[in-house]
Design a protein around this motif. Structure first.
Motif, PDB file in Angstrom:
ATOM      1  N   TRP A 228       0.805  -1.219   0.000  1.00  5.37           N
ATOM      2  CA  TRP A 228       0.000   0.000   0.000  1.00  5.37           C
ATOM      3  C   TRP A 228       0.843   1.276   0.000  1.00  5.37           C
ATOM      4  N   TRP A 229       2.131   1.159   0.180  1.00  4.60           N
ATOM      5  CA  TRP A 229       2.989   2.324   0.372  1.00  4.60           C
ATOM      6  C   TRP A 229       2.919   3.340  -0.776  1.00  4.60           C
ATOM      7  N   PRO A 230       2.882   2.902  -2.046  1.00  7.91           N
ATOM      8  CA  PRO A 230       2.864   3.900  -3.131  1.00  7.91           C
ATOM      9  C   PRO A 230       1.635   4.795  -3.147  1.00  7.91           C
ATOM     10  N   ILE A 231       0.522   4.345  -2.594  1.00 11.18           N
ATOM     11  CA  ILE A 231      -0.695   5.163  -2.663  1.00 11.18           C
ATOM     12  C   ILE A 231      -0.517   6.463  -1.890  1.00 11.18           C
ATOM     13  N   PRO A 232      -0.160   6.435  -0.590  1.00  5.24           N
ATOM     14  CA  PRO A 232       0.073   7.726   0.084  1.00  5.24           C
ATOM     15  C   PRO A 232       1.323   8.444  -0.414  1.00  5.24           C
ATOM     16  N   ALA A 233       2.353   7.680  -0.824  1.00  2.00           N
ATOM     17  CA  ALA A 233       3.595   8.329  -1.254  1.00  2.00           C
ATOM     18  C   ALA A 233       3.384   9.148  -2.524  1.00  2.00           C
ATOM     19  N   ILE A 234       2.819   8.534  -3.559  1.00  2.00           N
ATOM     20  CA  ILE A 234       2.624   9.266  -4.820  1.00  2.00           C
ATOM     21  C   ILE A 234       1.474  10.263  -4.672  1.00  2.00           C
ATOM     22  N   GLY A 235       0.468   9.918  -3.856  1.00  2.00           N
ATOM     23  CA  GLY A 235      -0.620  10.869  -3.607  1.00  2.00           C
ATOM     24  C   GLY A 235      -0.122  12.138  -2.938  1.00  2.00           C
ATOM     25  N   ALA A 236       0.741  11.999  -1.915  1.00  2.00           N
ATOM     26  CA  ALA A 236       1.309  13.177  -1.249  1.00  2.00           C
ATOM     27  C   ALA A 236       2.179  13.976  -2.206  1.00  2.00           C
ATOM     28  N   ALA A 237       2.924  13.267  -3.063  1.00  2.00           N
ATOM     29  CA  ALA A 237       3.716  13.969  -4.078  1.00  2.00           C
ATOM     30  C   ALA A 237       2.810  14.779  -4.995  1.00  2.00           C
TER      31      ALA A 237
ATOM     32  N   GLY B 182       7.691   8.883  -6.232  1.00  2.00           N
ATOM     33  CA  GLY B 182       7.478   7.633  -6.955  1.00  2.00           C
ATOM     34  C   GLY B 182       6.656   7.761  -8.211  1.00  2.00           C
ATOM     35  N   ALA B 183       6.384   8.986  -8.673  1.00  2.00           N
ATOM     36  CA  ALA B 183       5.663   9.140  -9.934  1.00  2.00           C
ATOM     37  C   ALA B 183       6.483   8.526 -11.074  1.00  2.00           C
ATOM     38  N   VAL B 184       5.794   7.981 -12.061  1.00  2.00           N
ATOM     39  CA  VAL B 184       6.467   7.277 -13.157  1.00  2.00           C
ATOM     40  C   VAL B 184       6.891   8.290 -14.215  1.00  2.00           C
TER      41      VAL B 184
ATOM     42  N   ALA C 226      -1.061   7.751 -16.071  1.00  2.00           N
ATOM     43  CA  ALA C 226      -1.604   8.661 -15.069  1.00  2.00           C
ATOM     44  C   ALA C 226      -0.650   9.807 -14.768  1.00  2.00           C
ATOM     45  N   CYS C 227       0.656   9.525 -14.763  1.00  2.00           N
ATOM     46  CA  CYS C 227       1.643  10.536 -14.384  1.00  2.00           C
ATOM     47  C   CYS C 227       2.053  11.439 -15.541  1.00  2.00           C
ATOM     48  N   LEU C 228       1.909  10.964 -16.781  1.00  2.00           N
ATOM     49  CA  LEU C 228       2.415  11.694 -17.948  1.00  2.00           C
ATOM     50  C   LEU C 228       1.852  13.100 -18.077  1.00  2.00           C
TER      51      LEU C 228
ATOM     52  N   PRO D 147       6.493  -3.075  -4.776  1.00  2.00           N
ATOM     53  CA  PRO D 147       5.768  -2.080  -5.577  1.00  2.00           C
ATOM     54  C   PRO D 147       6.696  -1.066  -6.232  1.00  2.00           C
ATOM     55  N   VAL D 148       7.951  -1.001  -5.794  1.00  2.00           N
ATOM     56  CA  VAL D 148       8.917  -0.080  -6.391  1.00  2.00           C
ATOM     57  C   VAL D 148       9.134  -0.397  -7.866  1.00  2.00           C
ATOM     58  N   GLU D 149       8.906  -1.636  -8.270  1.00  2.00           N
ATOM     59  CA  GLU D 149       9.103  -2.019  -9.670  1.00  2.00           C
ATOM     60  C   GLU D 149       8.113  -1.327 -10.600  1.00  2.00           C
ATOM     61  N   VAL D 150       6.967  -0.901 -10.068  1.00  2.00           N
ATOM     62  CA  VAL D 150       5.999  -0.139 -10.853  1.00  2.00           C
ATOM     63  C   VAL D 150       6.156   1.354 -10.592  1.00  2.00           C
ATOM     64  N   ALA D 151       6.358   1.739  -9.330  1.00  2.00           N
ATOM     65  CA  ALA D 151       6.576   3.142  -9.009  1.00  2.00           C
ATOM     66  C   ALA D 151       7.950   3.581  -9.517  1.00  2.00           C
ATOM     67  N   LEU D 152       8.204   4.870  -9.475  1.00  2.00           N
ATOM     68  CA  LEU D 152       9.463   5.465  -9.920  1.00  2.00           C
ATOM     69  C   LEU D 152       9.628   5.308 -11.442  1.00  2.00           C
ATOM     70  N   SER D 153      10.738   5.786 -11.967  1.00  2.00           N
ATOM     71  CA  SER D 153      10.900   5.874 -13.422  1.00  2.00           C
ATOM     72  C   SER D 153      11.189   4.537 -14.088  1.00  2.00           C
ATOM     73  N   GLY D 154      11.701   3.568 -13.332  1.00  2.00           N
ATOM     74  CA  GLY D 154      12.107   2.295 -13.916  1.00  2.00           C
ATOM     75  C   GLY D 154      13.582   2.232 -14.241  1.00  2.00           C
ATOM     76  N   GLN D 155      14.300   3.328 -14.067  1.00  2.00           N
ATOM     77  CA  GLN D 155      15.725   3.363 -14.398  1.00  2.00           C
ATOM     78  C   GLN D 155      16.521   2.369 -13.559  1.00  2.00           C
ATOM     79  N   ALA D 156      16.154   2.229 -12.268  1.00  2.00           N
ATOM     80  CA  ALA D 156      16.885   1.315 -11.393  1.00  2.00           C
ATOM     81  C   ALA D 156      16.513  -0.137 -11.633  1.00  2.00           C
ATOM     82  N   THR D 157      15.273  -0.407 -12.078  1.00  2.00           N
ATOM     83  CA  THR D 157      14.810  -1.776 -12.281  1.00  2.00           C
ATOM     84  C   THR D 157      15.203  -2.315 -13.653  1.00  2.00           C
ATOM     85  N   LEU D 158      15.454  -1.422 -14.609  1.00  2.00           N
ATOM     86  CA  LEU D 158      15.754  -1.844 -15.972  1.00  2.00           C
ATOM     87  C   LEU D 158      16.956  -2.787 -16.068  1.00  2.00           C
ATOM     88  N   PRO D 159      18.079  -2.539 -15.370  1.00  2.00           N
ATOM     89  CA  PRO D 159      19.201  -3.485 -15.453  1.00  2.00           C
ATOM     90  C   PRO D 159      18.839  -4.890 -14.996  1.00  2.00           C
TER      91      PRO D 159
END
Length: 448
Positions: A71-80, A127-129, A341-343, A302-314
């Motif tokens: 559930w962490w991304p919901i308040p994190a990206i919502g607050a952002a 954590g916005a994409v 949603a973020c674009l 959930p970090v694999e969906v949140a954030l830009s994906g730059q860290a997960t890509l490798p």
């Protein structure tokens, strides 16, 4: 005309001479600005990285979780989203560039920089994409104009425009790790005639090249460490007929999917124009819910969906087998929803999420299409995903850098994928009467 003007006597701005005294002075100033602006960009990226670690690692650990709960991304990206909406409403510049408009490269007034830093910082840390490349362009541009604001050069519209581009190039090279990428981006984004192009690209090359000394080192100084753009562990491979045969349909599929994401992003952007707070916070909650759903479905972070994906890509490129087919499908769908949603609402760049989605499709295709192996599939997917942003040469260059030593043998399918994706995107946009991702022209007189 001021002594530092880059315009030849009796000629218009488009007739600037490469040999003129004013232009040579401008090149000198661009070179001098390269190091401080690259240092500022590096500091921004370090600050974002450290705050991301606090939000996505330290805080969950402090609350007794081994990692961020589902559930962490919901308040994190919502607050952002709240912070971003406040920056858009109350600060000059409306928080900066909207990612769905493409990769902006216009001159940013210095007064807009605080809003860009706040909105982009909140988007990236929360954590916005979105990626960091567009904010770096704006920060470099605005600070370059601020540096010459009270000089004779700052009063000249042409000089201000060229220095803004040079400042952006110096800043953006900090994320791509290569000054040539900055020059290529500006070559495409600005869409200038040949002579104008030369005038802009030379300061960009000089400023970003000098600024790159911060990362390459000089003498005994090894420079600041930045993450290499190349994906690790990719061994060179030879193309076979199946790889080339699958390039067209795979690029077609990636292009259609990415185009649909952009259509949704444009709609959220229009909604955000009249309902800033509601649309931005709502988009943040939707993106967070997509990351939460992914974590619940796959039992992965959930970090694999949140954030830009730059860290997960490798990790995705080097070991896609760590994801089951179902998990890869969930990752692709949830990341696409969060990206859409973020674009149009958050502030940042479109590059790294597009590369990641293309790579995810490539990883899936390698396991499903007969004869297609992983590395060519990744190359095709990333190239097609990035190409929909409207920058064909930049797409090729970035994918080649990501592929590292494996790039040489994969160039044919990379270029083929970019061409197919651009044709598909153009056809779909023309049929639907939708504008292509915006290319913001260089503004003159933006030094105010």
């Amino acid at each position: 005309m001021p002594a530092t003007s880059v315009t030849e006597p009796g000629q218009g701005d488009a007739r600037v001479g490469l040999h003129s005294r004013g232009y040579l002075v401008l090149l000198l100033v661009a070179g001098l600005l390269g190091i401080p602006l690259s240092l500022v960009a590096f500091g921004f990226l370090v600050a974002v990285h450290e705050l991301e670690h606090v939000v996505w690692h330290d805080l969950p650990h402090a609350l007794g979780y081994a990692g961020p709960p589902a559930w962490w991304p919901i308040p994190a990206i919502g607050a952002a989203g709240v912070l971003v909406a406040l920056a858009i409403r109350h600060l000059p510049g409306h928080g900066g560039h909207v990612p769905v408009a493409g990769l902006g490269a216009g001159a940013t007034p210095p007064a807009d920089v605080p809003g860009v830093v706040l909105a982009a910082g909140a988007s990236l840390v929360g954590g916005a994409v979105v990626g960091p490349e567009a904010p770096l362009i704006a920060i470099g541009s605005g600070l370059a104009l601020l540096a010459v604001r009270r000089t004779r050069m700052g009063a000249d519209a042409t000089a201000s425009t060229l220095l803004a581009a040079a400042g952006s190039a110096a800043a953006i090279s900090a994320i791509f790790g290569n000054p040539l990428v900055a020059a290529v981006i500006f070559l495409e984004v600005l869409g200038l005639a040949r002579r104008e192009l030369m005038l802009v690209v030379l300061p960009c090359l000089l400023s970003s090249g000098v600024g790159a000394l911060l990362f390459t080192g000089l003498g005994r100084w090894t420079g600041f460490e930045i993450g290499a753009l190349a994906l690790p562990g990719l061994a060179p491979t030879r193309l076979v007929a199946a790889d080339v045969a699958w390039a067209v349909p795979l690029a077609f599929g990636v292009a259609v999917g990415t185009w649909l994401v952009y259509v949704a992003g444009r709609r959220t952007a229009r909604l955000a124009e009249s309902h800033v707070m509601g649309a931005t916070v709502g988009a943040g909650i939707l993106a967070g819910a997509a990351a939460c759903a992914y974590a619940l479905i796959t039992d992965r972070s959930p970090v694999e969906v949140a954030l830009s994906g730059q860290a997960t890509l490798p990790a995705l490129a080097s070991d896609p087998g760590a994801w089951s087919t179902g998990a890869l499908v969930a990752l692709l769908v949830c990341k696409a929803i969060a990206y859409a949603a973020c674009l149009g609402t958050f502030r940042g760049g479109p590059v790294f999420p597009a590369l990641f989605l293309g790579a995810a499709v490539g990883a899936l295709a390698a396991g499903a299409l007969p004869g297609l192996v992983l590395l060519p599939a990744l190359a095709i997917g990333m190239a097609a995903g990035m190409a929909v942003t409207g920058l064909p040469v930049t797409s090729v260059v970035l994918v080649v850098l990501l592929l590292g030593d494996a790039a040489t043998s994969l160039m044919p399918v990379v270029i083929l994928a970019v061409v197919v994706a651009l044709v598909v995107e153009e056809l779909l946009s023309s049929t639907a009467r939708l504008p292509r991702p915006g290319r913001r022209p260089v503004a003159s007189g933006a030094a105010s």
